[in-house]
Design an enzyme around this catalytic site. Structure first.
Site, PDB file in Angstrom:
ATOM      1  N   ASN A 152       0.783  -1.239   0.000  1.00  0.00           N
ATOM      2  CA  ASN A 152       0.000   0.000   0.000  1.00  0.00           C
ATOM      3  C   ASN A 152       0.810   1.283   0.000  1.00  0.00           C
ATOM      4  O   ASN A 152       0.483   2.224  -0.711  1.00  0.00           O
ATOM      5  CB  ASN A 152      -1.008  -0.025   1.159  1.00  0.00           C
ATOM      6  CG  ASN A 152      -0.344  -0.046   2.504  1.00  0.00           C
ATOM      7  OD1 ASN A 152       0.745  -0.590   2.680  1.00  0.00           O
ATOM      8  ND2 ASN A 152      -0.994   0.558   3.476  1.00  0.00           N
ATOM      9  N   GLY A 228       0.816  -6.901   6.734  1.00  0.00           N
ATOM     10  CA  GLY A 228      -0.176  -7.330   5.756  1.00  0.00           C
ATOM     11  C   GLY A 228      -1.487  -7.628   6.448  1.00  0.00           C
ATOM     12  O   GLY A 228      -1.752  -7.129   7.552  1.00  0.00           O
ATOM     13  N   SER A 229      -2.289  -8.462   5.828  1.00  0.00           N
ATOM     14  CA  SER A 229      -3.629  -8.702   6.354  1.00  0.00           C
ATOM     15  C   SER A 229      -3.607  -9.687   7.527  1.00  0.00           C
ATOM     16  O   SER A 229      -2.672 -10.495   7.660  1.00  0.00           O
ATOM     17  CB  SER A 229      -4.518  -9.254   5.243  1.00  0.00           C
ATOM     18  OG  SER A 229      -3.996 -10.481   4.792  1.00  0.00           O
ATOM     19  N   GLU A 250       2.252  -6.885  11.878  1.00  0.00           N
ATOM     20  CA  GLU A 250       1.552  -5.593  11.780  1.00  0.00           C
ATOM     21  C   GLU A 250       0.408  -5.801  10.807  1.00  0.00           C
ATOM     22  O   GLU A 250       0.628  -5.931   9.606  1.00  0.00           O
ATOM     23  CB  GLU A 250       2.512  -4.504  11.275  1.00  0.00           C
ATOM     24  CG  GLU A 250       3.671  -4.231  12.202  1.00  0.00           C
ATOM     25  CD  GLU A 250       3.232  -3.666  13.535  1.00  0.00           C
ATOM     26  OE1 GLU A 250       2.113  -3.128  13.642  1.00  0.00           O
ATOM     27  OE2 GLU A 250       4.011  -3.783  14.491  1.00  0.00           O
ATOM     28  N   CYS A 284      -3.676   0.825   6.356  1.00  0.00           N
ATOM     29  CA  CYS A 284      -4.057   0.047   7.537  1.00  0.00           C
ATOM     30  C   CYS A 284      -4.810   0.934   8.513  1.00  0.00           C
ATOM     31  O   CYS A 284      -5.663   0.471   9.254  1.00  0.00           O
ATOM     32  CB  CYS A 284      -2.831  -0.555   8.191  1.00  0.00           C
ATOM     33  SG  CYS A 284      -1.575   0.653   8.624  1.00  0.00           S
TER      34      CYS A 284
HETATM   35  P1  NAD Z   1      -1.532  -9.580   2.193  1.00  0.00           P
HETATM   36  O1  NAD Z   1      -1.647 -10.195   3.536  1.00  0.00           O
HETATM   37  O2  NAD Z   1      -2.339 -10.131   1.084  1.00  0.00           O
HETATM   38  O3  NAD Z   1      -0.014  -9.625   1.663  1.00  0.00           O
HETATM   39  C1  NAD Z   1       1.057  -9.095   2.385  1.00  0.00           C
HETATM   40  C2  NAD Z   1       2.347  -9.797   2.000  1.00  0.00           C
HETATM   41  O4  NAD Z   1       2.253 -11.169   2.378  1.00  0.00           O
HETATM   42  C3  NAD Z   1       2.630  -9.789   0.506  1.00  0.00           C
HETATM   43  O5  NAD Z   1       4.015  -9.647   0.305  1.00  0.00           O
HETATM   44  C4  NAD Z   1       2.144 -11.150   0.049  1.00  0.00           C
HETATM   45  O6  NAD Z   1       2.796 -11.619  -1.102  1.00  0.00           O
HETATM   46  C5  NAD Z   1       2.505 -11.997   1.258  1.00  0.00           C
HETATM   47  N1  NAD Z   1       1.682 -13.202   1.395  1.00  0.00           N
HETATM   48  C6  NAD Z   1       0.388 -13.367   1.060  1.00  0.00           C
HETATM   49  N2  NAD Z   1      -0.011 -14.640   1.322  1.00  0.00           N
HETATM   50  C7  NAD Z   1       1.059 -15.286   1.829  1.00  0.00           C
HETATM   51  C8  NAD Z   1       1.296 -16.615   2.261  1.00  0.00           C
HETATM   52  N3  NAD Z   1       0.338 -17.542   2.238  1.00  0.00           N
HETATM   53  N4  NAD Z   1       2.530 -16.924   2.701  1.00  0.00           N
HETATM   54  C9  NAD Z   1       3.514 -16.010   2.742  1.00  0.00           C
HETATM   55  N5  NAD Z   1       3.357 -14.742   2.327  1.00  0.00           N
HETATM   56  C10 NAD Z   1       2.139 -14.380   1.876  1.00  0.00           C
HETATM   57  O7  NAD Z   1      -1.828  -8.043   2.412  1.00  0.00           O
HETATM   58  P2  NAD Z   1      -1.887  -6.865   1.334  1.00  0.00           P
HETATM   59  O8  NAD Z   1      -3.144  -6.982   0.578  1.00  0.00           O
HETATM   60  O9  NAD Z   1      -0.597  -6.782   0.622  1.00  0.00           O
HETATM   61  O10 NAD Z   1      -1.933  -5.626   2.311  1.00  0.00           O
HETATM   62  C11 NAD Z   1      -3.084  -5.162   2.900  1.00  0.00           C
HETATM   63  C12 NAD Z   1      -3.088  -5.487   4.366  1.00  0.00           C
HETATM   64  O11 NAD Z   1      -1.921  -4.993   5.009  1.00  0.00           O
HETATM   65  C13 NAD Z   1      -4.247  -4.833   5.079  1.00  0.00           C
HETATM   66  O12 NAD Z   1      -4.802  -5.749   5.977  1.00  0.00           O
HETATM   67  C14 NAD Z   1      -3.593  -3.693   5.810  1.00  0.00           C
HETATM   68  O13 NAD Z   1      -4.329  -3.215   6.896  1.00  0.00           O
HETATM   69  C15 NAD Z   1      -2.292  -4.299   6.192  1.00  0.00           C
HETATM   70  N6  NAD Z   1      -1.296  -3.297   6.549  1.00  0.00           N
HETATM   71  C16 NAD Z   1      -0.950  -3.157   7.863  1.00  0.00           C
HETATM   72  C17 NAD Z   1      -0.042  -2.177   8.253  1.00  0.00           C
HETATM   73  C18 NAD Z   1       0.346  -2.015   9.700  1.00  0.00           C
HETATM   74  O14 NAD Z   1       1.352  -1.383   9.981  1.00  0.00           O
HETATM   75  N7  NAD Z   1      -0.395  -2.559  10.654  1.00  0.00           N
HETATM   76  C19 NAD Z   1       0.519  -1.344   7.289  1.00  0.00           C
HETATM   77  C20 NAD Z   1       0.156  -1.523   5.954  1.00  0.00           C
HETATM   78  C21 NAD Z   1      -0.757  -2.500   5.585  1.00  0.00           C
END
Ligand code: NAD
Length: 475
Positions: A152, A228-229, A250, A284
């Site tokens: 993001n 990530g999520s 996070e 996020c």
């Molecule tokens: P995502 O969880 O789909 O992906 C994040 C990362 O994880 C990517 O690099 C992806 O390739 C990897 N990934 C996905 N599935 C995986 C698996 N099975 N095994 C290993 N790696 C895997 O998230 P997204 O869509 O990229 O980002 C959005 C999310 O990130 C939202 O939930 C958002 O709130 C969160 N986010 C949190 C913060 C924070 O600081 N708390 C900051 C930014 C984004």
């Protein structure tokens, strides 16, 4: 690396994927082809971990001041190349150049903050129960770190992890999002140019399950730091937990912005629009729930809707799949009886643009109120009073950020005391973190660690207590 092709970066060198496979990366703004990206697998991940392991020893042996100076050099070079960096980010995410520039600046600031720790990195001294002893703390690197991040805000996402990780003496393997490969690859090379030794930051591109999970499962990886999520975080924490690796998660948010009956409504509208819709809601800390006192609800919503109508393009969401998921969630809420006041539809037919969407009449426990969409969608909740507002804010699986709009300092402080959130903002948006402030949420928003701030040092280093006999002859 050419703009058209993004390989991995291992031990300071471009490496095509051992799999021989590549992914197509498109521009979210118009759906056109941008580049092809290494679709790495376990072999690529293992090679990057090996490179990190090798580089780690010499890097960890350098002084903290020295490592801080390297981080500063990277930050300064990034500042020099601000325009180039921002253009890459704007191209791969579809966000405006203005937004991308702000993010480049934020990444620079994180680097400068971390660099300064080279001359601080304070520890503690403490007492001992036995005479003739002194006790102090040292920071030791964790070792090899796997850094897995979201798309993001690509450069800050790298900076928040890679800078403190390298400063603390770790060697890292970064797995950027498949949706934002270019800026991470570019920054990896910039680090080398600024003087970071090869192998201290490696970049493995590809899909999460294929390129990311092997890093998480690798016994040689000491720390798994993920942004990530919550769904992915759960998978990663389970896998890392099986081998008792240190993990930092996070995760997402369903952040609420509360408008009290004594709020400045104009300001509350402006901050609601910015919090819900900037970066197409892909933050996020985005405000995806707006909780409004009954006494001002109608007046506020009228002004908010007018504000949505005046909004310029909020930018695309990152992928077609993301767009379809968001539109389906709004359609499901509508089918369940919610009113879609604005949006709920695609804009144009090129790229992945979702109209800024406002929905009311959604139950607090309905999916649209509880599940993070990561798109430009905000749900409105009408509440009687402060107590009900706090109850609605807290009725969430998440606890990342929250904001309250009120003229009463007492209400503001009560709100901060009562809501479960890592960050509380008074009279502004749901975001407000800076490099020197620890950031991280509670519940499904995180696992308790903070990133940024000096708190990040606790993530990327281990504290060691040294119990020292002052005069052995007296012992
Ligand atoms: P995502 O969880 O789909 O992906 C994040 C990362 O994880 C990517 O690099 C992806 O390739 C990897 N990934 C996905 N599935 C995986 C698996 N099975 N095994 C290993 N790696 C895997 O998230 P997204 O869509 O990229 O980002 C959005 C999310 O990130 C939202 O939930 C958002 O709130 C969160 N986010 C949190 C913060 C924070 O600081 N708390 C900051 C930014 C984004």
């Amino acid at each position: 690396m050419t703009a058209a092709e993004v390989p991995n970066l291992v031990a300071g060198e471009d490496r095509p994927p051992a799999t021989g496979a590549w992914l197509d990366k498109t521009r979210p703004g118009d759906g056109t082809h941008l580049c092809r990206v290494a679709r790495s697998g376990a072999e690529d991940a293992a090679a990057a971990v090996a490179a990190a392991q090798e580089a780690h020893v010499a890097w960890a042996a350098r002084t903290a001041v020295d490592r801080g100076n390297v981080v500063r050099a990277i930050a300064e070079l990034l500042r020099e190349r601000r325009e180039e960096a921002s253009e890459i980010v704007a191209d791969e995410t579809g966000k405006s150049l203005e937004l991308a520039r702000g993010e480049t600046d934020a990444a620079v600031e994180m680097g400068l903050f971390v660099a300064g720790e080279g001359r601080r990195s304070y520890g503690r001294t403490t007492t001992a129960s036995m005479a003739n002893r002194t006790v102090l703390t040292l920071r030791r690197p964790v070792g090899v770190a796997a850094l897995l991040i979201s798309f993001n805000t690509p450069l800050p996402n790298v900076a928040w992890k890679a800078f403190p990780s390298m400063f603390c003496g770790n060697a890292s393997v970064l797995k950027p999002s498949e949706h934002a490969p270019l800026s991470a690859a570019w920054l990896g090379r910039l680090c080398l140019e600024a003087g970071l030794p090869p192998g201290v930051l490696n970049v493995v591109q590809g899909l999460g399950p294929e390129a990311g999970m092997p890093l998480v499962e690798d016994e040689r990886v000491d720390l798994v730091s993920f942004t990530g999520s919550a769904g992915t975080g759960r998978l990663l924490a389970e896998a890392a937990g099986r081998r008792l690796a240190k993990t930092v998660m996070e995760l997402g948010g369903k952040n609420a912005l509360v408008v009290c009956d004594d709020a400045d409504l104009g300001r509350a509208v402006d901050w609601s629009l910015a919090s819900a819709f900037s970066n197409a809601g892909q933050r996020c800390a985005a405000a995806s729930r707006i909780v409004v006192f009954d006494a001002v609800y109608d007046a506020f919503v009228e002004r908010l809707v007018a504000g949505v109508d005046r909004l310029d393009d909020v930018g695309p969401v990152v992928s077609e799949e993301s767009m379809e998921r968001i539109l389906a969630a709004v359609a499901a809420a509508r089918a369940a009886g919610a009113s879609v006041l604005r949006g709920g539809e695609r804009v144009g037919d090129a790229g992945w643009h979702v109209a800024p969407t406002l929905v009311e009449g959604v139950a607090v426990d309905a999916p649209l109120s509880c599940e993070e969409l990561f798109g430009p969608v905000a749900v409105l909740h009408r509440v009687r009073d402060f107590d009900e507002a706090v109850a609605v804010v807290d009725d969430s699986p998440y606890g990342l950020t929250a904001a309250v709009h009120t003229r009463s300092v007492h209400r503001a402080m009560l709100f901060a005391e009562r809501v479960a959130a890592g960050v509380v903002v008074v009279n502004a948006g749901t975001y407000g973190s800076e490099p020197h402030m620890g950031f991280g949420g509670v519940r499904s928003s995180g696992t308790g660690w903070k990133e940024a701030g000096v708190e990040a040092l606790d993530v990327y280093s281990e504290t060691q207590y040294v119990n020292l006999v002052v005069d052995p002859d007296l012992a």
